[in-house]
Design a protein around this motif. Structure first.
Motif, PDB file in Angstrom:
ATOM      1  N   ALA A 298      -7.659  13.560  -5.453  1.00 42.85           N
ATOM      2  CA  ALA A 298      -7.514  12.168  -5.038  1.00 42.85           C
ATOM      3  C   ALA A 298      -8.704  11.334  -5.503  1.00 42.85           C
ATOM      4  CB  ALA A 298      -7.376  12.090  -3.520  1.00 42.85           C
ATOM      5  N   SER A 299      -9.890  11.898  -5.405  1.00 46.29           N
ATOM      6  CA  SER A 299     -11.092  11.191  -5.846  1.00 46.29           C
ATOM      7  C   SER A 299     -11.049  10.916  -7.343  1.00 46.29           C
ATOM      8  CB  SER A 299     -12.336  12.008  -5.481  1.00 46.29           C
ATOM      9  OG  SER A 299     -13.506  11.402  -5.977  1.00 46.29           O
ATOM     10  N   GLU A 300     -10.654  11.906  -8.112  1.00 44.00           N
ATOM     11  CA  GLU A 300     -10.580  11.749  -9.572  1.00 44.00           C
ATOM     12  C   GLU A 300      -9.501  10.743  -9.972  1.00 44.00           C
ATOM     13  OE1 GLU A 300      -9.932  15.724 -10.851  1.00 44.00           O
ATOM     14  OE2 GLU A 300     -11.979  16.401 -10.384  1.00 44.00           O
ATOM     15  N   GLU A 301      -8.465  10.610  -9.146  1.00 43.08           N
ATOM     16  CA  GLU A 301      -7.378   9.672  -9.439  1.00 43.08           C
ATOM     17  C   GLU A 301      -7.729   8.245  -9.004  1.00 43.08           C
ATOM     18  OE1 GLU A 301      -3.907   8.713 -11.240  1.00 43.08           O
ATOM     19  OE2 GLU A 301      -4.765  10.742 -11.153  1.00 43.08           O
TER      20      GLU A 301
ATOM     21  N   LEU B  99       0.123  11.529  -7.081  1.00 41.95           N
ATOM     22  CA  LEU B  99      -0.992  10.646  -6.735  1.00 41.95           C
ATOM     23  C   LEU B  99      -0.941   9.304  -7.463  1.00 41.95           C
ATOM     24  CD1 LEU B  99      -3.958  13.202  -6.663  1.00 41.95           C
ATOM     25  CD2 LEU B  99      -3.128  11.862  -4.721  1.00 41.95           C
ATOM     26  N   LYS B 100      -0.040   9.157  -8.428  1.00 44.92           N
ATOM     27  CA  LYS B 100       0.036   7.921  -9.197  1.00 44.92           C
ATOM     28  C   LYS B 100       0.374   6.735  -8.288  1.00 44.92           C
ATOM     29  CE  LYS B 100      -0.583  10.075 -13.136  1.00 44.92           C
ATOM     30  NZ  LYS B 100      -1.858   9.931 -13.887  1.00 44.92           N
ATOM     31  N   GLY B 101      -0.479   5.720  -8.323  1.00 42.38           N
ATOM     32  CA  GLY B 101      -0.243   4.512  -7.537  1.00 42.38           C
ATOM     33  C   GLY B 101      -0.575   4.625  -6.065  1.00 42.38           C
ATOM     34  N   VAL B 102      -1.107   5.769  -5.648  1.00 39.81           N
ATOM     35  CA  VAL B 102      -1.432   5.977  -4.233  1.00 39.81           C
ATOM     36  C   VAL B 102      -2.746   5.278  -3.889  1.00 39.81           C
ATOM     37  CG1 VAL B 102      -2.124   7.732  -2.536  1.00 39.81           C
ATOM     38  CG2 VAL B 102      -0.159   8.135  -4.035  1.00 39.81           C
ATOM     39  N   THR B 103      -2.775   4.565  -2.757  1.00 41.38           N
ATOM     40  CA  THR B 103      -3.994   3.885  -2.322  1.00 41.38           C
ATOM     41  C   THR B 103      -4.740   4.658  -1.241  1.00 41.38           C
ATOM     42  OG1 THR B 103      -2.642   2.584  -0.786  1.00 41.38           O
ATOM     43  CG2 THR B 103      -3.171   1.581  -2.916  1.00 41.38           C
ATOM     44  N   SER B 104      -4.025   5.524  -0.511  1.00 38.75           N
ATOM     45  CA  SER B 104      -4.696   6.318   0.524  1.00 38.75           C
ATOM     46  C   SER B 104      -3.916   7.616   0.765  1.00 38.75           C
ATOM     47  CB  SER B 104      -4.824   5.528   1.829  1.00 38.75           C
ATOM     48  OG  SER B 104      -3.575   5.047   2.250  1.00 38.75           O
TER      49      SER B 104
ATOM     50  N   GLU C 188       0.841  -1.188   0.000  1.00 39.65           N
ATOM     51  CA  GLU C 188       0.000   0.000   0.000  1.00 39.65           C
ATOM     52  C   GLU C 188       0.881   1.245   0.000  1.00 39.65           C
ATOM     53  OE1 GLU C 188      -3.720   0.083   2.279  1.00 39.65           O
ATOM     54  OE2 GLU C 188      -3.027  -1.776   3.178  1.00 39.65           O
ATOM     55  N   LYS C 189       0.476   2.214  -0.798  1.00 38.68           N
ATOM     56  CA  LYS C 189       1.235   3.458  -0.887  1.00 38.68           C
ATOM     57  C   LYS C 189       0.425   4.583  -0.267  1.00 38.68           C
ATOM     58  CE  LYS C 189       3.654   6.580  -4.058  1.00 38.68           C
ATOM     59  NZ  LYS C 189       4.032   6.861  -5.465  1.00 38.68           N
ATOM     60  N   LEU C 190       1.010   5.219   0.707  1.00 41.23           N
ATOM     61  CA  LEU C 190       0.358   6.311   1.432  1.00 41.23           C
ATOM     62  C   LEU C 190       0.983   7.640   1.050  1.00 41.23           C
ATOM     63  CD1 LEU C 190      -1.501   7.393   3.752  1.00 41.23           C
ATOM     64  CD2 LEU C 190       0.426   6.968   5.296  1.00 41.23           C
ATOM     65  N   LEU C 191       0.146   8.608   0.758  1.00 39.71           N
ATOM     66  CA  LEU C 191       0.613   9.968   0.482  1.00 39.71           C
ATOM     67  C   LEU C 191       0.194  10.852   1.645  1.00 39.71           C
ATOM     68  CD1 LEU C 191       1.911  12.026  -1.456  1.00 39.71           C
ATOM     69  CD2 LEU C 191      -0.358  12.376  -2.458  1.00 39.71           C
ATOM     70  N   VAL C 192       1.170  11.480   2.290  1.00 38.85           N
ATOM     71  CA  VAL C 192       0.913  12.360   3.424  1.00 38.85           C
ATOM     72  C   VAL C 192       1.054  13.805   2.963  1.00 38.85           C
ATOM     73  CG1 VAL C 192       1.556  12.976   5.778  1.00 38.85           C
ATOM     74  CG2 VAL C 192       1.799  10.607   5.000  1.00 38.85           C
TER      75      VAL C 192
END
Length: 283
Positions: free
Chosen positions: A149-152, A115-120, A53-57
């Motif tokens: 994020a929603s669009e991605e 945002l590429k590949g981000v799950t949360s 899982e990939k998290l973006l903070v």
């Protein structure tokens, strides 16, 4: 009767002879003994490891954001961060495992590729200043992030908001109006994967330049006292002032769990909920 006794005696004698000579009655060939089973090795197939899982903070180099990054790394997640300054000034070794991006949430084009590949996503973005500035940073910037994020196709979005403090809300009107506008956008775009954390005063060791402020000296005792005085928070007008502080580690723990646990309930989690979830064993 004598024949029956004689037959039983013969059968008994035959069984004892068979046992003593270890006769194999199940063998289909008299000249062969049983052979051990032969187990053939299964073909080894090189399977790729399960996706991490990939998290973006958002705001990962700040006080709360840095603790969230570290907590996520400790749980084995791939972590990236976006902030206006890019890489954190933190010298701890874990910071080298974060992918740091520089971007401005008010300009989506400057960071949308992150945002590429981000799950949360977890957003810690906020700030103080004039009412218009506070609304822009706490509201508009986070609304832009939620929409992007929603669009991605990002599955879950956690927003670090703020508890109501009664009269204080009017003194920081732009701050709270911005926070609540972002909350409304999140619950609209993420009805099943949007989580809002509303901590009060967050304490811990805060870095200010080269200095470290041990806010826990005040925050920890207050948390213990006010956590047991929950009925006081129900008093009209002044009740919110009795909201207990919460440790930054607890906020980070619950935020990461909310971002990664698909059964974590969506919606608003107040400070008492944060304290409760932080005391539970992580999944």
């Amino acid at each position: 009767m004598s024949r029956l006794i004689q037959a039983r005696f013969s059968l008994s004698r035959f069984s004892s002879i068979a046992s003593s000579r270890n006769v194999r009655f199940l063998s289909t060939e008299s000249n062969k003994t049983d052979e051990p089973f032969k187990v053939e090795e299964a073909e080894t197939v090189n399977m790729p490891p399960p996706p991490t899982e990939k998290l973006l903070v958002l705001g990962g180099n700040g006080f709360v954001g840095s603790h969230i990054c570290k907590e996520a790394l400790d749980r084995g997640l791939t972590v990236a961060s976006i902030s206006r300054t890019g890489r954190s000034s933190i010298q701890d070794s874990w910071a080298n495992s974060v992918t740091w991006h520089q971007g401005n949430l008010l300009s989506t084009d400057s960071w949308k590729d992150a945002l590429k590949g981000v799950t949360s996503v977890i957003s810690c973005v906020g700030g103080f200043g004039s009412n218009s500035y506070m609304y822009k940073i706490n509201g508009t910037a986070n609304i832009n992030a939620i929409r992007a994020a929603s669009e991605e196709g990002v599955k879950r979005f956690v927003y670090i908001s703020a508890a109501d403090f009664g009269p204080v809300n009017y003194l920081l009107q732009g701050y709270y109006e911005g926070k609540r506008a972002a909350e409304t956008e999140l619950l609209t775009r993420y009805p099943y994967g949007g989580i809002i954390l509303r901590p009060g005063f967050i304490y811990g060791t805060r870095r200010v330049g080269s200095m470290k402020l041990p806010l826990g000296v005040v925050g920890s005792p207050l948390e213990m006292i006010l956590q047991r005085a929950k009925p006081l928070s129900q008093i009209p007008i002044v009740g919110p002032l009795f909201t207990p502080p919460v440790n930054v580690s607890a906020v980070a723990k619950v935020a990461v769990r909310a971002a990664t646990d698909p059964v974590f309930p969506p919606g608003v989690i107040d400070v008492h909920g944060i304290l409760r979830y932080s005391q539970q064993r992580s999944v």
